[in-house]
Each structure stands twice: as C-alpha cells, then as structure tokens.
Design a protein around this motif. Structure first.
Motif, PDB file in Angstrom:
ATOM      1  N   GLY A   7       0.814  -1.208   0.000  1.00 30.07           N
ATOM      2  CA  GLY A   7       0.000   0.000   0.000  1.00 30.07           C
ATOM      3  C   GLY A   7       0.847   1.258   0.000  1.00 30.07           C
ATOM      4  O   GLY A   7       0.540   2.229  -0.703  1.00 30.07           O
ATOM      5  N   LEU A   8       1.944   1.241   0.773  1.00 28.79           N
ATOM      6  CA  LEU A   8       2.838   2.386   0.836  1.00 28.79           C
ATOM      7  C   LEU A   8       3.536   2.603  -0.497  1.00 28.79           C
ATOM      8  O   LEU A   8       3.676   3.735  -0.972  1.00 28.79           O
ATOM      9  CB  LEU A   8       3.866   2.174   1.957  1.00 28.79           C
ATOM     10  N   ALA A   9       3.959   1.516  -1.136  1.00 29.19           N
ATOM     11  CA  ALA A   9       4.650   1.614  -2.426  1.00 29.19           C
ATOM     12  C   ALA A   9       3.690   2.070  -3.519  1.00 29.19           C
ATOM     13  O   ALA A   9       4.036   2.920  -4.357  1.00 29.19           O
ATOM     14  CB  ALA A   9       5.281   0.273  -2.780  1.00 29.19           C
ATOM     15  N   GLU A  10       2.483   1.513  -3.533  1.00 32.54           N
ATOM     16  CA  GLU A  10       1.513   1.838  -4.571  1.00 32.54           C
ATOM     17  C   GLU A  10       1.155   3.320  -4.582  1.00 32.54           C
ATOM     18  O   GLU A  10       0.800   3.884  -5.619  1.00 32.54           O
ATOM     19  CB  GLU A  10       0.244   1.000  -4.381  1.00 32.54           C
ATOM     20  N   ARG A  11       1.264   3.944  -3.428  1.00 37.67           N
ATOM     21  CA  ARG A  11       0.956   5.361  -3.323  1.00 37.67           C
ATOM     22  C   ARG A  11       1.841   6.194  -4.259  1.00 37.67           C
ATOM     23  O   ARG A  11       1.462   7.282  -4.689  1.00 37.67           O
ATOM     24  CB  ARG A  11       1.143   5.822  -1.880  1.00 37.67           C
ATOM     25  N   HIS A  12       3.013   5.664  -4.569  1.00 39.87           N
ATOM     26  CA  HIS A  12       3.985   6.400  -5.383  1.00 39.87           C
ATOM     27  C   HIS A  12       4.135   5.835  -6.794  1.00 39.87           C
ATOM     28  O   HIS A  12       5.032   6.252  -7.522  1.00 39.87           O
ATOM     29  CB  HIS A  12       5.346   6.385  -4.689  1.00 39.87           C
ATOM     30  N   ARG A  13       3.255   4.903  -7.183  1.00 41.85           N
ATOM     31  CA  ARG A  13       3.426   4.235  -8.472  1.00 41.85           C
ATOM     32  C   ARG A  13       3.436   5.218  -9.654  1.00 41.85           C
ATOM     33  O   ARG A  13       4.303   5.137 -10.517  1.00 41.85           O
ATOM     34  CB  ARG A  13       2.327   3.190  -8.679  1.00 41.85           C
ATOM     35  N   ARG A  14       2.464   6.126  -9.696  1.00 40.96           N
ATOM     36  CA  ARG A  14       2.366   6.990 -10.874  1.00 40.96           C
ATOM     37  C   ARG A  14       3.579   7.897 -11.016  1.00 40.96           C
ATOM     38  O   ARG A  14       4.130   8.056 -12.106  1.00 40.96           O
ATOM     39  CB  ARG A  14       1.075   7.816 -10.823  1.00 40.96           C
ATOM     40  N   GLU A  15       4.008   8.512  -9.923  1.00 36.25           N
ATOM     41  CA  GLU A  15       5.145   9.422 -10.048  1.00 36.25           C
ATOM     42  C   GLU A  15       6.431   8.651 -10.362  1.00 36.25           C
ATOM     43  O   GLU A  15       7.295   9.160 -11.095  1.00 36.25           O
ATOM     44  CB  GLU A  15       5.314  10.273  -8.795  1.00 36.25           C
ATOM     45  N   LEU A  16       6.570   7.429  -9.862  1.00 36.70           N
ATOM     46  CA  LEU A  16       7.730   6.611 -10.213  1.00 36.70           C
ATOM     47  C   LEU A  16       7.677   6.219 -11.686  1.00 36.70           C
ATOM     48  O   LEU A  16       8.707   6.167 -12.369  1.00 36.70           O
ATOM     49  CB  LEU A  16       7.788   5.354  -9.338  1.00 36.70           C
ATOM     50  N   HIS A  17       6.471   5.956 -12.170  1.00 35.49           N
ATOM     51  CA  HIS A  17       6.303   5.606 -13.576  1.00 35.49           C
ATOM     52  C   HIS A  17       6.715   6.778 -14.464  1.00 35.49           C
ATOM     53  O   HIS A  17       7.409   6.591 -15.482  1.00 35.49           O
ATOM     54  CB  HIS A  17       4.846   5.214 -13.851  1.00 35.49           C
ATOM     55  N   VAL A  18       6.320   7.993 -14.086  1.00 39.57           N
ATOM     56  CA  VAL A  18       6.703   9.176 -14.858  1.00 39.57           C
ATOM     57  C   VAL A  18       8.216   9.376 -14.801  1.00 39.57           C
ATOM     58  O   VAL A  18       8.854   9.729 -15.800  1.00 39.57           O
ATOM     59  CB  VAL A  18       5.955  10.418 -14.346  1.00 39.57           C
TER      60      VAL A  18
END
Length: 314
Positions: A7-18
């Motif tokens: 859950g903590l990691a998923e919170r940052h998925r989009r910005e990491l993807h960018v």
C-alpha cells in the motif's frame, strides 16, 4: 508482498512511472521498470533505515533499475534527433500525479516542459548517467550530495555531469522553447489544432501544408526517418499514399501536455472506423512546428476508443 508495504509503495506508483518514463522514453519500459523497482524494494525492505523518506528510497531504486535496463538494452543514447523507442504518455494518467507542496520534489517534476515530447527526445540523446543526474537535479530537485550518493560518485563528478547534460539539452531542444504552447492552450492553438484536424479528415494536403511552419519536424517512432521542413513532410505524406486513405474520423485528445488527434480509418468489412494513427502536435505562434505520429496499436493503452461506429460515435 506485505499489504502495508504494498500500500505504501503503490501510493507512489504513478510518479515513479513518470520518472522512469523520463529516463527511458518508453511507456512500456517504464511500466516494467516500476514493477522491477517494487520487487527490488520488497527484497531489500529490511535495509530501509529511515535516513531518507520512503519515497526518496524508492526513487533511488527506480533510478538504478533504469540505469541497469539502459546498460543492457540501450548501451548507446539516441542520435540524429529521433528516438525510435519513444512512446506517448496520456494526460489523463499525468493528472493522477500528486499535486505536491512547496517541499515536494514532484512539484517540479510535473512541469509541462519536462514531459513534452521534445524534452523527452533531447533527454534520450544524453548518456545514461548524465541523464540521471539531469533528471534528479533539475527535475526532482535533489541536492548534489544525494545524487552523488545514489550513483556512487563524488559531488564534483555529479556537478560536472550536470554541466555536460545541460549543454547537451541546449543542443537538442528547440530554440523557441519559451514560446511553446502546451497544456494551457490558448485560443490560437485550439484553432490551429481544429484546422489541422479538419484538413486531415478532408484529406486536404494544401490545407495541411498551410498550417506547417517552414522548419516543421515530423517523425513516426519506431519507423526510422526524420522529415525536416514543410516540403519534405508533404512529399513524405504523398509518397505514403495519404491522399488515397479513404474515409477518416478523429478524436481530440492530449498527450505529454500537448494537443493530439487520434485518427480512425473506415473499414467496410468491420462496419466501423478502426485506429489508424495518433498525431501529437507542437504549436508555436499559430503554426505547427512538430508532428510526432504513433501507430493505432497503442490506442487501448492510451485510453482511446478501439473503434468508432459508422456515425463516428464510440
């Protein structure tokens, strides 16, 4: 994965993807690299000591994952002004990025100029490590000492790499960059895009040519070749049989904070319009200065309709 960690990691998925997309230029490669980042983070979760934020820790892992992929799959940067592996990034997904505050690195990262296609192309001409330094320092706003720690380098080495990267970007970025129109389109830009769309659907070569600036650039990744200048672009359209395409329909959209138009071609046997191409435009002073065309096979991933009915509806 542990539910709390995931859950903590998923919170940052989009910005990491960018972030990975900026490093790699490919939407699909960025997706794979984010997955690899989460896998590495899970395996190393006991090593997170809290000296930095969890978010910064993930960025470190993601950057190294990108560098590993580049060393394996693309040991040489792009050359000649074109990037064959370039893929578009839908604005609807960019809108998922956190708004951020003054102390949030992604506040700078969501700026329009760092996600537009011309910026992505210029970045891909840099060697991997200077590329990473540029993105971490100028886009994410990391201090030089943190970048040096991530790359296992000295601060002096990082500063030197940043100077080289900035010089490389100046060499490959359009000169009139301050005059670009992007996500905040004005009435003139919208009118130009509308005229481009209407002329395309009407297969009006003269009308299209009138919208192009003399030094317009046109490319179609992954197909090799970069057309420079109005005459070369129009000649390429004629050689490709544009005037013989048939019935077209269009759907307006936006990619990489730029106006874009998805085109569909009538298929009698299907009784529908099917994806043809996606044109992402750069408009300067009411004229089209760059067209980057992508194939219709990417429409579902981009959130575009897979077909249009005979009346042009979805």
């Amino acid at each position: 994965m542990d539910a709390d960690f995931e859950g903590l990691a998923e919170r940052h998925r989009r910005e990491l993807h960018v972030h990975c997309y900026r490093m790699l230029g490919s939407f699909e490669d960025a997706e794979d690299t984010v997955q690899e980042t989460f896998l590495r983070a899970w395996r190393r979760r006991e090593t997170f000591e809290g000296r930095s934020t969890f978010r910064a820790w993930l960025y470190r892992i993601a950057t190294n994952a990108c560098l590993d992929l580049l060393a394996t799959c693309r040991p040489e940067p792009a050359t000649g002004g074109e990037v064959r592996w370039l893929q578009p990034y839908p604005d609807r997904l960019l809108d998922e990025l956190p708004a951020g505050g003054a102390d949030e690195p992604e506040t700078l990262a969501v700026a329009r100029e760092t996600i537009e296609l011309a910026y992505l192309v210029a970045v891909q001409h840099l060697a991997p490590r200077p590329r990473a330094v540029l993105i971490l320092r100028d886009v994410l706003g990391w201090p030089a000492k943190d970048v040096a720690e991530l790359l296992g380098d000295s601060v002096n080495s990082v500063n030197s790499a940043l100077q080289r990267a900035r010089a490389g970007m100046r060499e490959h970025l359009p000169a009139e960059r301050q005059d670009w129109t992007g996500g905040e389109e004005d009435a003139g830009t919208r009118a130009t895009v509308r005229r481009f769309t209407e002329a395309s659907v009407a297969i009006d070569i003269d009308g299209l040519a009138a919208l192009l600036r003399d030094d317009v650039r046109c490319s179609m990744p992954p197909t090799p070749g970069l057309q420079l200048g109005r005459d070369a672009v129009v000649a390429d359209w004629l050689a490709d049989g544009f005037t013989e395409l048939g019935r077209l329909r269009s759907v307006p959209t936006s990619m990489n904070r730029q106006p874009a138009v998805a085109f569909y071609l009538w298929h009698k046997e299907e009784g529908a319009y099917l994806p043809l191409t996606l044109d992402v435009l750069r408009v300067t002073g009411g004229a089209i200065t760059e067209i980057t065309t992508f194939g219709g096979d990417r429409f579902p991933q981009l959130g575009l309709p897979e077909r249009l009915a005979a009346d042009g509806t979805e």
